[in-house]
Scaffold this motif. Sequence first.
Motif, PDB file in Angstrom:
ATOM      1  N   ASN A   1     -11.705 -30.377  14.786  1.00  0.00           N
ATOM      2  CA  ASN A   1     -12.489 -29.153  14.916  1.00  0.00           C
ATOM      3  C   ASN A   1     -13.655 -29.355  15.874  1.00  0.00           C
ATOM      4  O   ASN A   1     -13.965 -28.485  16.697  1.00  0.00           O
ATOM      5  CB  ASN A   1     -13.010 -28.734  13.534  1.00  0.00           C
ATOM      6  N   VAL A   2     -14.311 -30.510  15.809  1.00  0.00           N
ATOM      7  CA  VAL A   2     -15.429 -30.804  16.706  1.00  0.00           C
ATOM      8  C   VAL A   2     -14.955 -30.916  18.151  1.00  0.00           C
ATOM      9  O   VAL A   2     -15.591 -30.402  19.076  1.00  0.00           O
ATOM     10  CB  VAL A   2     -16.141 -32.102  16.262  1.00  0.00           C
ATOM     11  N   VAL A   3     -13.814 -31.573  18.351  1.00  0.00           N
ATOM     12  CA  VAL A   3     -13.281 -31.746  19.705  1.00  0.00           C
ATOM     13  C   VAL A   3     -12.951 -30.397  20.342  1.00  0.00           C
ATOM     14  O   VAL A   3     -13.053 -30.226  21.563  1.00  0.00           O
ATOM     15  CB  VAL A   3     -12.038 -32.654  19.675  1.00  0.00           C
ATOM     16  N   LYS A   4     -12.574 -29.413  19.519  1.00  0.00           N
ATOM     17  CA  LYS A   4     -12.193 -28.097  20.031  1.00  0.00           C
ATOM     18  C   LYS A   4     -13.390 -27.203  20.346  1.00  0.00           C
ATOM     19  O   LYS A   4     -13.212 -26.093  20.863  1.00  0.00           O
ATOM     20  CB  LYS A   4     -11.281 -27.389  19.026  1.00  0.00           C
ATOM     21  N   LEU A   5     -14.606 -27.647  20.040  1.00  0.00           N
ATOM     22  CA  LEU A   5     -15.775 -26.831  20.354  1.00  0.00           C
ATOM     23  C   LEU A   5     -15.822 -26.558  21.855  1.00  0.00           C
ATOM     24  O   LEU A   5     -15.652 -27.468  22.665  1.00  0.00           O
ATOM     25  CB  LEU A   5     -17.054 -27.544  19.916  1.00  0.00           C
ATOM     26  N   SER A   6     -16.067 -25.306  22.217  1.00  0.00           N
ATOM     27  CA  SER A   6     -16.001 -24.909  23.624  1.00  0.00           C
ATOM     28  C   SER A   6     -17.313 -25.127  24.367  1.00  0.00           C
ATOM     29  O   SER A   6     -17.365 -24.932  25.582  1.00  0.00           O
ATOM     30  CB  SER A   6     -15.595 -23.434  23.728  1.00  0.00           C
ATOM     31  N   TYR A   7     -18.365 -25.502  23.683  1.00  0.00           N
ATOM     32  CA  TYR A   7     -19.626 -25.811  24.362  1.00  0.00           C
ATOM     33  C   TYR A   7     -19.383 -27.015  25.268  1.00  0.00           C
ATOM     34  O   TYR A   7     -18.650 -27.936  24.899  1.00  0.00           O
ATOM     35  CB  TYR A   7     -20.706 -26.137  23.327  1.00  0.00           C
ATOM     36  N   PRO A   8     -19.966 -27.039  26.481  1.00  0.00           N
ATOM     37  CA  PRO A   8     -19.717 -28.164  27.392  1.00  0.00           C
ATOM     38  C   PRO A   8     -19.963 -29.512  26.712  1.00  0.00           C
ATOM     39  O   PRO A   8     -21.071 -29.788  26.246  1.00  0.00           O
ATOM     40  CB  PRO A   8     -20.717 -27.914  28.527  1.00  0.00           C
ATOM     41  N   HIS A   9     -18.936 -30.338  26.653  1.00  0.00           N
ATOM     42  CA  HIS A   9     -19.038 -31.589  25.911  1.00  0.00           C
ATOM     43  C   HIS A   9     -20.041 -32.559  26.528  1.00  0.00           C
ATOM     44  O   HIS A   9     -20.590 -33.413  25.825  1.00  0.00           O
ATOM     45  CB  HIS A   9     -17.655 -32.239  25.797  1.00  0.00           C
ATOM     46  N   GLU A  10     -20.288 -32.439  27.841  1.00  0.00           N
ATOM     47  CA  GLU A  10     -21.258 -33.329  28.460  1.00  0.00           C
ATOM     48  C   GLU A  10     -22.680 -33.024  28.002  1.00  0.00           C
ATOM     49  O   GLU A  10     -23.603 -33.815  28.223  1.00  0.00           O
ATOM     50  CB  GLU A  10     -21.192 -33.253  29.988  1.00  0.00           C
ATOM     51  N   LEU A  11     -22.861 -31.877  27.304  1.00  0.00           N
ATOM     52  CA  LEU A  11     -24.167 -31.507  26.761  1.00  0.00           C
ATOM     53  C   LEU A  11     -24.272 -31.800  25.271  1.00  0.00           C
ATOM     54  O   LEU A  11     -25.284 -31.465  24.646  1.00  0.00           O
ATOM     55  CB  LEU A  11     -24.442 -30.015  27.014  1.00  0.00           C
ATOM     56  N   ILE A  12     -23.240 -32.383  24.688  1.00  0.00           N
ATOM     57  CA  ILE A  12     -23.210 -32.645  23.249  1.00  0.00           C
ATOM     58  C   ILE A  12     -23.290 -34.143  22.974  1.00  0.00           C
ATOM     59  O   ILE A  12     -22.514 -34.924  23.521  1.00  0.00           O
ATOM     60  CB  ILE A  12     -21.919 -32.088  22.609  1.00  0.00           C
ATOM     61  N   SER A  13     -24.230 -34.534  22.135  1.00  0.00           N
ATOM     62  CA  SER A  13     -24.277 -35.884  21.581  1.00  0.00           C
ATOM     63  C   SER A  13     -24.018 -35.770  20.084  1.00  0.00           C
ATOM     64  O   SER A  13     -24.358 -34.752  19.468  1.00  0.00           O
ATOM     65  CB  SER A  13     -25.639 -36.539  21.830  1.00  0.00           C
ATOM     66  N   ILE A  14     -23.430 -36.798  19.508  1.00  0.00           N
ATOM     67  CA  ILE A  14     -23.056 -36.757  18.085  1.00  0.00           C
ATOM     68  C   ILE A  14     -23.600 -37.999  17.390  1.00  0.00           C
ATOM     69  O   ILE A  14     -23.543 -39.104  17.938  1.00  0.00           O
ATOM     70  CB  ILE A  14     -21.526 -36.696  17.911  1.00  0.00           C
ATOM     71  N   GLY A  15     -24.120 -37.798  16.191  1.00  0.00           N
ATOM     72  CA  GLY A  15     -24.609 -38.914  15.385  1.00  0.00           C
ATOM     73  C   GLY A  15     -24.053 -38.848  13.979  1.00  0.00           C
ATOM     74  O   GLY A  15     -23.980 -37.771  13.372  1.00  0.00           O
ATOM     75  N   PHE A  16     -23.631 -39.995  13.458  1.00  0.00           N
ATOM     76  CA  PHE A  16     -23.125 -40.102  12.089  1.00  0.00           C
ATOM     77  C   PHE A  16     -23.967 -41.119  11.326  1.00  0.00           C
ATOM     78  O   PHE A  16     -24.476 -42.085  11.908  1.00  0.00           O
ATOM     79  CB  PHE A  16     -21.668 -40.582  12.079  1.00  0.00           C
ATOM     80  N   ILE A  17     -24.070 -40.910  10.028  1.00  0.00           N
ATOM     81  CA  ILE A  17     -24.624 -41.935   9.148  1.00  0.00           C
ATOM     82  C   ILE A  17     -23.661 -42.101   7.978  1.00  0.00           C
ATOM     83  O   ILE A  17     -23.216 -41.115   7.378  1.00  0.00           O
ATOM     84  CB  ILE A  17     -26.050 -41.603   8.672  1.00  0.00           C
ATOM     85  N   VAL A  18     -23.316 -43.354   7.695  1.00  0.00           N
ATOM     86  CA  VAL A  18     -22.256 -43.665   6.729  1.00  0.00           C
ATOM     87  C   VAL A  18     -22.798 -44.672   5.713  1.00  0.00           C
ATOM     88  O   VAL A  18     -23.484 -45.633   6.098  1.00  0.00           O
ATOM     89  CB  VAL A  18     -21.026 -44.267   7.451  1.00  0.00           C
TER      90      VAL A  18
END
Length: 379
Positions: A118-135
């Motif tokens: 679902n995240v990969v399919k987001l249409s917002y320009p991916h070069e403008l998206i950073s992602i952070g996880f905490i596990v």
Amino acid sequence: MAVARPMRRTSPITFILAAFLAFGFLVFLLSPSPSAATTTNADSSQQRREGAAENPLSPPTKPFLKSQPVRDDGYQAPPPVVHYNLNSLTSTSESAVKGERVLILTPLARFYQGFWDNVVKLSYPHELISIGFIVPNTKDGNTAVAALEEAIGKTQSGPVDSRFASVSILRQDFDPPLQSQDEKERHKLENQKKRRESMSRARNSLLFTTLGPDTSWVLWLDSDIVESPHSLIQDLTAHNAPVIVPNCYQRYYNNDKKKWDVRPYDFNSWIDSGSAQSLAESMGPDDILLEGYAELPTYRTLMAYLANTDDPNPKRVMELDGVGGTALMVKADVHRDGAMFPPFPFYHLVETEGFAKMAKRLGYQAFGLPDYFVYHFNE
């Protein structure tokens, strides 16, 4: 008859050069401009270059692509001083057009492939998206990280336009209060205070570690949100609200109707009530109010029950006093001004509901979209 002096100095080469230059000028004027696709690719490449980290001290929201030069004495040169002008940072209703950077933050205990897809399919320009996880640093957390890294590796080594600017994975430095991630165990009333206080600590650790000086928006997206519109980021930022949250529903098979149906899932987005305020006044300083439990009748107005599923208007907006965190869009300046997720009773509220209260105390109003839906995984 004598030839005039200027004519004697004129060479045929002069005429040839003049004709060649005139031809070149005409070709320049008549040649077609670059295609829109070429321009878009150039803009994308430029944005990726601008988003690249320049030294090891850059925030994790930037991909580190450049190495420091080695000096003549064999030692690596120290990183330069980096200047950031936060006055030039914007967070507007035209986020994609203005190239505003979005940070997606996700506390993750289990990995759901549907979430990542679902995240990969987001249409917002991916070069403008950073992602952070905490596990969490547990056996289940190790399993989740292994699956997450595999999914990230496929995406970040795939087509350039699908790659995100950066992806960070943090491991919690404290033990989770609940060893089981079973949905029934997580939602027991007696587990809520310690569970949600722990969640607040995890959210704050993730936020304070990854929020970069060029981040305009922060999208809190739970790891069990497996379905949302591809235009989720554009749709939420279009309202230009400091804090805004869609309605979180769940798909399930309705045995009575013998067909698939939807039902409300997140009840943490609400308008406060006099009953809830009176109940809070009777509580001890360490007690918290929780929503959705018969033992704590708050009689708040819940956004989950205000949805029009038959004829939805996704742009319908309402003011809220509490918000859920399943898909929560926040202007980065709200966090920079001090609004975080209280891991302690704040006006008898914790985590996302406490965050909404804290944001309001700082002068930021929270909003909800009762007819705009994201969907939670059904265990």
